[in-house]
Motif scaffolding. Structure first.
Motif, PDB file in Angstrom:
ATOM      1  N   TRP A 104       0.832  -1.130  -0.137  1.00  0.00           N
ATOM      2  CA  TRP A 104      -0.050  -0.074  -0.113  1.00  0.00           C
ATOM      3  C   TRP A 104       0.921   1.263   0.158  1.00  0.00           C
ATOM      4  CZ3 TRP A 104      -4.879   0.508  -1.256  1.00  0.00           C
ATOM      5  CH2 TRP A 104      -5.475   1.613  -1.023  1.00  0.00           C
ATOM      6  N   GLU A 105       0.726   1.995  -1.019  1.00  0.00           N
ATOM      7  CA  GLU A 105       1.684   3.089  -1.079  1.00  0.00           C
ATOM      8  C   GLU A 105       1.446   4.259  -0.189  1.00  0.00           C
ATOM      9  OE1 GLU A 105       2.467   6.665  -4.378  1.00  0.00           O
ATOM     10  OE2 GLU A 105       1.311   4.851  -5.149  1.00  0.00           O
ATOM     11  N   GLY A 106       2.497   4.680   0.640  1.00  0.00           N
ATOM     12  CA  GLY A 106       2.383   5.724   1.631  1.00  0.00           C
ATOM     13  C   GLY A 106       2.052   5.112   2.844  1.00  0.00           C
ATOM     14  N   GLY A 107       2.025   3.666   3.043  1.00  0.00           N
ATOM     15  CA  GLY A 107       1.845   3.184   4.334  1.00  0.00           C
ATOM     16  C   GLY A 107       0.548   3.470   4.949  1.00  0.00           C
ATOM     17  N   GLY A 108       0.541   3.239   6.138  1.00  0.00           N
ATOM     18  CA  GLY A 108      -0.991   3.754   7.080  1.00  0.00           C
ATOM     19  C   GLY A 108      -1.975   2.526   7.014  1.00  0.00           C
ATOM     20  N   VAL A 109      -1.439   1.216   6.411  1.00  0.00           N
ATOM     21  CA  VAL A 109      -2.233   0.006   6.506  1.00  0.00           C
ATOM     22  C   VAL A 109      -1.533  -0.995   7.384  1.00  0.00           C
ATOM     23  CG1 VAL A 109      -3.406  -1.692   5.171  1.00  0.00           C
ATOM     24  CG2 VAL A 109      -3.400   0.607   4.227  1.00  0.00           C
ATOM     25  N   ARG A 110      -2.541  -1.608   8.468  1.00  0.00           N
ATOM     26  CA  ARG A 110      -1.998  -2.342   9.257  1.00  0.00           C
ATOM     27  C   ARG A 110      -2.412  -3.895   8.921  1.00  0.00           C
ATOM     28  NH1 ARG A 110      -5.538   0.396  12.111  1.00  0.00           N
ATOM     29  NH2 ARG A 110      -6.696  -1.296  12.880  1.00  0.00           N
ATOM     30  N   ALA A 111      -1.421  -4.800   8.934  1.00  0.00           N
ATOM     31  CA  ALA A 111      -1.526  -6.164   8.764  1.00  0.00           C
ATOM     32  C   ALA A 111      -1.971  -6.758  10.292  1.00  0.00           C
ATOM     33  CB  ALA A 111      -0.413  -6.912   8.105  1.00  0.00           C
ATOM     34  N   VAL A 112      -3.124  -7.247  10.256  1.00  0.00           N
ATOM     35  CA  VAL A 112      -3.185  -7.998  11.749  1.00  0.00           C
ATOM     36  C   VAL A 112      -4.321  -9.337  11.261  1.00  0.00           C
ATOM     37  CG1 VAL A 112      -3.685  -5.396  12.420  1.00  0.00           C
ATOM     38  CG2 VAL A 112      -5.671  -6.697  11.494  1.00  0.00           C
ATOM     39  N   THR A 113      -4.627  -9.777  12.625  1.00  0.00           N
ATOM     40  CA  THR A 113      -5.179 -11.029  12.607  1.00  0.00           C
ATOM     41  C   THR A 113      -6.792 -10.704  12.164  1.00  0.00           C
ATOM     42  OG1 THR A 113      -5.671 -11.093  14.719  1.00  0.00           O
ATOM     43  CG2 THR A 113      -3.744 -12.209  14.199  1.00  0.00           C
ATOM     44  N   VAL A 114      -7.456 -11.892  11.785  1.00  0.00           N
ATOM     45  CA  VAL A 114      -8.648 -11.571  11.816  1.00  0.00           C
ATOM     46  C   VAL A 114      -9.772 -11.172  12.899  1.00  0.00           C
ATOM     47  CG1 VAL A 114     -11.170 -12.755  10.980  1.00  0.00           C
ATOM     48  CG2 VAL A 114      -8.975 -13.163   9.873  1.00  0.00           C
ATOM     49  N   ALA A 115      -9.426 -11.425  14.033  1.00  0.00           N
ATOM     50  CA  ALA A 115      -9.891 -11.131  15.194  1.00  0.00           C
ATOM     51  C   ALA A 115      -9.593  -9.643  15.516  1.00  0.00           C
ATOM     52  CB  ALA A 115      -9.603 -12.101  16.366  1.00  0.00           C
ATOM     53  N   GLU A 116      -8.370  -9.303  15.291  1.00  0.00           N
ATOM     54  CA  GLU A 116      -8.079  -8.018  15.555  1.00  0.00           C
ATOM     55  C   GLU A 116      -8.606  -6.903  14.603  1.00  0.00           C
ATOM     56  OE1 GLU A 116      -3.354  -8.746  17.122  1.00  0.00           O
ATOM     57  OE2 GLU A 116      -3.704  -8.462  15.324  1.00  0.00           O
ATOM     58  N   LEU A 117      -8.785  -7.407  13.455  1.00  0.00           N
ATOM     59  CA  LEU A 117      -9.381  -6.730  12.575  1.00  0.00           C
ATOM     60  C   LEU A 117     -11.124  -6.179  12.842  1.00  0.00           C
ATOM     61  CD1 LEU A 117      -8.967  -6.347   8.728  1.00  0.00           C
ATOM     62  CD2 LEU A 117     -11.389  -6.493   9.716  1.00  0.00           C
ATOM     63  N   LEU A 118     -11.432  -7.370  13.240  1.00  0.00           N
ATOM     64  CA  LEU A 118     -13.162  -7.169  13.708  1.00  0.00           C
ATOM     65  C   LEU A 118     -13.283  -6.499  14.988  1.00  0.00           C
ATOM     66  CD1 LEU A 118     -14.215 -10.666  12.954  1.00  0.00           C
ATOM     67  CD2 LEU A 118     -14.598  -8.916  11.348  1.00  0.00           C
ATOM     68  N   ALA A 119     -12.105  -6.463  15.780  1.00  0.00           N
ATOM     69  CA  ALA A 119     -12.280  -5.749  16.980  1.00  0.00           C
ATOM     70  C   ALA A 119     -11.619  -4.123  16.840  1.00  0.00           C
ATOM     71  CB  ALA A 119     -11.336  -6.266  17.985  1.00  0.00           C
ATOM     72  N   SER A 120     -11.135  -3.833  15.807  1.00  0.00           N
ATOM     73  CA  SER A 120     -10.573  -2.537  15.510  1.00  0.00           C
ATOM     74  C   SER A 120     -11.636  -1.330  15.517  1.00  0.00           C
ATOM     75  CB  SER A 120      -9.730  -2.389  14.232  1.00  0.00           C
ATOM     76  OG  SER A 120      -8.645  -3.418  14.256  1.00  0.00           O
ATOM     77  N   ASP A 121     -11.624  -0.278  16.290  1.00  0.00           N
ATOM     78  CA  ASP A 121     -12.539   0.707  16.408  1.00  0.00           C
ATOM     79  C   ASP A 121     -12.371   1.571  15.200  1.00  0.00           C
ATOM     80  OD1 ASP A 121     -13.282  -0.132  19.027  1.00  0.00           O
ATOM     81  OD2 ASP A 121     -11.860   1.316  20.051  1.00  0.00           O
ATOM     82  N   ASP A 122     -11.365   1.567  14.386  1.00  0.00           N
ATOM     83  CA  ASP A 122     -11.396   2.505  13.210  1.00  0.00           C
ATOM     84  C   ASP A 122     -11.751   1.706  11.863  1.00  0.00           C
ATOM     85  OD1 ASP A 122      -9.005   0.663  13.149  1.00  0.00           O
ATOM     86  OD2 ASP A 122      -7.890   2.097  12.269  1.00  0.00           O
ATOM     87  N   VAL A 123     -12.176   0.370  12.098  1.00  0.00           N
ATOM     88  CA  VAL A 123     -12.631  -0.211  10.948  1.00  0.00           C
ATOM     89  C   VAL A 123     -14.263  -0.009  10.927  1.00  0.00           C
ATOM     90  CG1 VAL A 123     -13.057  -2.366   9.725  1.00  0.00           C
ATOM     91  CG2 VAL A 123     -11.108  -1.747  10.749  1.00  0.00           C
ATOM     92  N   ASP A 124     -14.735   0.574  10.013  1.00  0.00           N
ATOM     93  CA  ASP A 124     -16.145   0.623   9.636  1.00  0.00           C
ATOM     94  C   ASP A 124     -17.035  -0.447   8.985  1.00  0.00           C
ATOM     95  OD1 ASP A 124     -16.114   3.474  10.802  1.00  0.00           O
ATOM     96  OD2 ASP A 124     -15.559   4.052   8.846  1.00  0.00           O
ATOM     97  N   LEU A 125     -16.247  -0.630   7.778  1.00  0.00           N
ATOM     98  CA  LEU A 125     -16.735  -1.798   7.061  1.00  0.00           C
ATOM     99  C   LEU A 125     -15.727  -3.063   6.807  1.00  0.00           C
ATOM    100  CD1 LEU A 125     -18.923  -1.287   3.771  1.00  0.00           C
ATOM    101  CD2 LEU A 125     -16.626  -2.550   3.674  1.00  0.00           C
ATOM    102  N   VAL A 126     -16.267  -3.970   6.855  1.00  0.00           N
ATOM    103  CA  VAL A 126     -15.501  -5.369   6.519  1.00  0.00           C
ATOM    104  C   VAL A 126     -15.553  -5.601   4.995  1.00  0.00           C
ATOM    105  CG1 VAL A 126     -14.904  -7.753   7.174  1.00  0.00           C
ATOM    106  CG2 VAL A 126     -15.237  -6.139   8.861  1.00  0.00           C
ATOM    107  N   LEU A 127     -14.558  -5.633   4.276  1.00  0.00           N
ATOM    108  CA  LEU A 127     -14.665  -6.079   2.855  1.00  0.00           C
ATOM    109  C   LEU A 127     -14.136  -7.553   2.839  1.00  0.00           C
ATOM    110  CD1 LEU A 127     -14.578  -6.003  -0.133  1.00  0.00           C
ATOM    111  CD2 LEU A 127     -12.507  -5.007  -0.121  1.00  0.00           C
ATOM    112  N   ASN A 128     -15.296  -8.256   2.771  1.00  0.00           N
ATOM    113  CA  ASN A 128     -14.913  -9.877   2.979  1.00  0.00           C
ATOM    114  C   ASN A 128     -14.542 -10.460   1.804  1.00  0.00           C
ATOM    115  OD1 ASN A 128     -15.206 -12.480   3.625  1.00  0.00           O
ATOM    116  ND2 ASN A 128     -17.484 -12.517   4.106  1.00  0.00           N
TER     117      ASN A 128
END
Length: 371
Positions: free
Chosen positions: A55-79
């Motif tokens: 991802w150009e410019g960074g700012g994107v985290r690589a996390v586990t599925v559980a961590e992504l689902l628990a992330s407060d800054d994720v509004d929508l999950v692209l499945n």
């Protein structure tokens, strides 16, 4: 409860599943206004890290599925998981208060898809689903021609997709031949969604299907030569009866080599439309008017310009909470119900009524969603 959509606020997206299709979504997310990618996850952590690094410019985290689902800054999950996992991930995302947008089909079965929609309604979140190819200038220009009466009231359509099989090019084609796959559930959503967009919902179907080969041989990648068992019908044909009275004849096959047929043709008393490939977002819409000497190519007149996979997310982000996005879960459920009904008809040899209903999505005016 989920946070309501706000068209004036950037929609933060987290991706679950970093397989082959993710690159096309990344290309769109880079240029879409109002949408931001913040996190990615995959069962293979290395794949997630590779996407985040890309991802150009960074700012994107690589996390586990559980961590992504628990992330407060994720509004929508692209499945972007395989079809068998679509409902599991969607239900977990909904339980975490996230909006969901998934690859097609919405779930492996209509029963699972119904559970997803019911859970979303109870949680107050929005469900969207591919294919969003119908939002591009190809299908939308054809829809505009129909709405403008260029062929008169549509009476019939044909939709044809044939290929010798995805195992010839896909390095891991197993899911194409497992439940939830096959030409109907894999490629059929593009065609059935386009037919509903053009002609409205389907009320009944009658179909036939076959499975000529019990195995397929992988033709590329590290598993080349390995054989994959076939657990689904690989040639399906049928007639869809639309609520409008129009009849669509559908042929989808992993057993044929080529065809001269247009991807989709729509016939009316005043003309015939040749609609471009519904697996793509653009392409020429051609019209043969009654009494004309030849086909004419219609100017692009509707749809999202320069669109690609993921534009359905931007459409969802722009949709007020009081309305459904055009690439909605309700539409995806109806399309899945139509396809399952077609397979049921193929098994019984009798016409099957389609229990679900979805409104024909609103037309897309000619719009540029890029930043």
């Amino acid at each position: 409860m989920g946070e309501p959509l706000n068209p004036d606020k950037t929609l933060n997206v987290g991706i679950v599943g970093c397989g082959t299709i993710v690159g096309q979504y990344l290309a769109s997310l880079r240029r879409l206004a109002g949408v931001a990618l913040v996190a990615v996850a995959d069962l293979d952590a290395d794949r997630a890290r590779a996407v985040a690094k890309e991802w150009e410019g960074g700012g994107v985290r690589a996390v586990t599925v559980a961590e992504l689902l628990a992330s407060d800054d994720v509004d929508l999950v692209l499945n972007l998981t395989v079809p068998a996992a679509h409902s599991e991930i969607a239900l977990k995302a909904i339980a975490a208060g996230k909006h969901v947008y998934g690859e097609k089909p919405l779930a492996a079965t209509s029963a699972e898809a119904r559970a997803v929609l019911d859970a979303a309604r109870q949680a107050g979140v929005v469900v969207g689903c591919a294919p969003d190819t119908v939002l591009g200038t190809g299908v939308q220009t054809a829809r505009r021609a129909i709405d403008d009466g260029l062929i008169g009231a549509p009476v019939a359509a044909t939709a044809t997709m044939v290929t010798p099989g995805h195992e010839r090019w896909h390095p891991d084609p197993d899911f194409y031949y497992a439940p939830g796959g096959g030409p109907l559930l894999d490629m059929g959503p593009y065609y059935v969604t386009a037919l509903v967009t053009l002609l409205g919902p389907v009320t009944s179907v009658i179909g036939a299907a076959s499975r000529p080969r019990p195995e397929r041989e992988i033709g590329s990648g590290p598993r080349a030569g390995e054989r994959v068992p076939v657990a689904v019908d690989t040639h399906v044909t049928g007639v869809l009866v639309h609520e409008s009275g129009a009849l669509s004849t559908l042929v989808v096959s992993f057993d044929a080599v080529a065809t001269h047929s247009a991807h989709i043709e729509v016939h009316g008393p005043q003309g015939t439309l040749a609609v471009p490939d519904p697996n793509h977002f653009d392409g020429d819409t051609r019209l043969f008017r009654l009494g004309a000497p030849s086909w004419e190519t219609l100017p692009v007149s509707a749809g999202y310009l320069g669109s690609g996979r993921g534009y359905g997310i931007a459409d969802l982000a722009r949709t007020p909470a009081s309305a459904e996005p055009r690439a909605s879960g309700t539409l995806a459920y109806h399309v899945l119900d139509v396809m399952e009904s077609l397979l049921a008809s193929a098994g019984s040899g009798e016409s099957v009524a389609v229990a679900s209903r979805a409104d024909r999505p609103s037309a897309v005016p000619l719009t540029d969603l890029s930043r």
